[in-house]
Design an enzyme around this catalytic site. Structure first.
Site, PDB file in Angstrom:
ATOM      1  N   ARG A   1      72.346  98.962 133.218  1.00 49.24           N
ATOM      2  CA  ARG A   1      72.655 100.144 134.052  1.00 49.24           C
ATOM      3  C   ARG A   1      71.207 100.895 134.320  1.00 49.24           C
ATOM      4  O   ARG A   1      70.435 101.100 133.580  1.00 49.24           O
ATOM      5  CB  ARG A   1      73.416 101.205 133.112  1.00 49.24           C
ATOM      6  CG  ARG A   1      73.979 102.367 133.737  1.00 49.24           C
ATOM      7  CD  ARG A   1      74.761 103.074 132.995  1.00 49.24           C
ATOM      8  NE  ARG A   1      75.219 104.272 133.609  1.00 49.24           N
ATOM      9  CZ  ARG A   1      74.784 105.595 133.583  1.00 49.24           C
ATOM     10  NH1 ARG A   1      73.700 105.570 132.825  1.00 49.24           N
ATOM     11  NH2 ARG A   1      75.239 106.406 133.790  1.00 49.24           N
TER      12      ARG A   1
ATOM     13  N   LYS B   1      65.124 107.145 130.627  1.00 45.99           N
ATOM     14  CA  LYS B   1      65.174 107.731 129.356  1.00 45.99           C
ATOM     15  C   LYS B   1      63.944 108.379 128.619  1.00 45.99           C
ATOM     16  O   LYS B   1      62.704 107.890 128.975  1.00 45.99           O
ATOM     17  CB  LYS B   1      65.935 107.034 128.331  1.00 45.99           C
ATOM     18  CG  LYS B   1      67.322 107.035 128.881  1.00 45.99           C
ATOM     19  CD  LYS B   1      68.340 106.552 127.931  1.00 45.99           C
ATOM     20  CE  LYS B   1      69.796 106.461 128.494  1.00 45.99           C
ATOM     21  NZ  LYS B   1      70.722 105.946 127.759  1.00 45.99           N
TER      22      LYS B   1
END
Length: 339
Positions: free
Chosen positions: A313, A278
């Protein structure tokens, strides 16, 4: 209202008077008491109210057939043309199936999504999202895949098609907020559910996210979503919660949540966290391209595991698995047996 954040330790040698966190590999003997009305303070864990202590310490039920007594990995398969990290690589069904099989070699769960929810992304029509995901899931099951398969979607028709094709988990980034039919579908089918927090829709969520206290606001929002899911008939033992790093949050919000992840064990469910590649990792780690953010992603993943996060994840399954095996050997009583 008071909130209780366990101060988590991972040394295999536990002192007397400490408690196992969520029945897992971490322990705590002190708790930070948080409130909107008073300064934070530390208290001994044994001084907690009985109900709060039970929620923090009770072993978690199996999730999608996986025990929650060790860290688990959820591998990402994006069947999209525009996902922020690997958009287009697995849009073709054959590529998606091949990648999913590779994912399952290193991760216990495979998460398949057909709609990008990156900041600024636009909604994908239901029929198109189904066409991207259900055939991949069906092919994997027909080919013998036994691992839990999760459908990453906000939409009940997409989830229904995926479950019919062989998925067993619904990973709803809206926390049941987007499609009013989603909660009833999950309750009816008995699927496992990931409830994630997001502020706003992907199109606009990063424009100007605001919180009074991001940690407590996200906790309260997840508690509300959890209560609503249970009221709809979803067994709380089949629910995992996700604070939604990067979904309607600034870098400062993300860091505040990641530093205090252990608070969310107070909701009594397995905790799933997805930070892989991210933007904040690239900003802090000086890696502009998402594909270059693997080392930072692994570092953040291990920081989550050190706070008892049960499911992580990830995009980089093999690298994260290797790092996790070493972490387990150093911090857990027994390293994972690889045969």
């Amino acid at each position: 209202m008071e909130y209780f954040r366990p101060i988590v330790m991972t040394d295999p040698v536990r002192p007397a008077g400490s408690f196992a966190l969520a029945g897992g590999w971490c322990w705590f003997d002190r708790v930070e008491v948080l409130s909107r009305a008073a300064p934070a303070r530390l208290i001994p864990a044994g001084s907690l109210p009985e109900e709060a202590l039970h929620r923090l310490t009770a072993p978690r039920a199996d999730f999608a057939g996986l025990t929650m007594d060790r860290p688990r990995l959820m591998g990402i398969v994006n069947t999209t043309p525009d996902s922020f990290s690997d958009g287009g690589r697995y849009l073709a069904q054959t590529n998606a199936v091949e990648h999913a099989r590779l994912v399952a070699r290193h991760a216990e769960m495979v998460d398949i999504g057909g709609e990008s929810t990156r900041p600024g992304s636009l909604e994908v029509p239901v029929a198109e999202e189904i066409a991207r995901t259900a055939p991949v899931i069906r092919t994997l099951r027909e080919g013998g895949m036994q691992a839990p398969i999760s459908i990453d979607t906000r939409k009940a028709p997409v989830a229904s098609a995926a479950l019919a094709a062989g998925a067993t988990v619904v990973n709803d980034v809206s926390g049941l907020d987007f499609d009013p039919a989603m909660g009833g579908l999950v309750a009816q089918t008995g699927a496992a559910l990931v409830l994630m927090h997001a502020q706003g829709l992907p199109e606009t969520m990063q424009n100007d996210p605001q919180y009074g206290d991001v940690l407590l606001d996200v906790y309260d929002a997840l508690a509300e979503r959890l209560a609503r899911a249970v009221a709809l008939g979803i067994d709380p033992r089949r629910i995992a919660i996700d604070p939604g790093i990067g979904f309607g949050k600034t870098m400062a919000h993300n860091i505040a949540l990641l530093r205090a992840l252990s608070l969310f064990h107070g909701l009594g469910c397995p905790l799933l966290v997805g930070t892989s590649r991210k933007r904040f990792i690239g900003s802090i780690g000086r890696a502009e391209a998402p594909a270059d953010r693997m080392p930072g992603s692994v570092a953040v993943a291990l920081a989550g595991v050190a706070q008892g996060v049960q499911i992580t994840r990830v995009h980089d399954m093999a690298e994260t698995r290797q790092a996790l095996l070493l972490w387990q050997a150093l911090h857990m009583d027994q390293a994972e047996d690889q045969g």
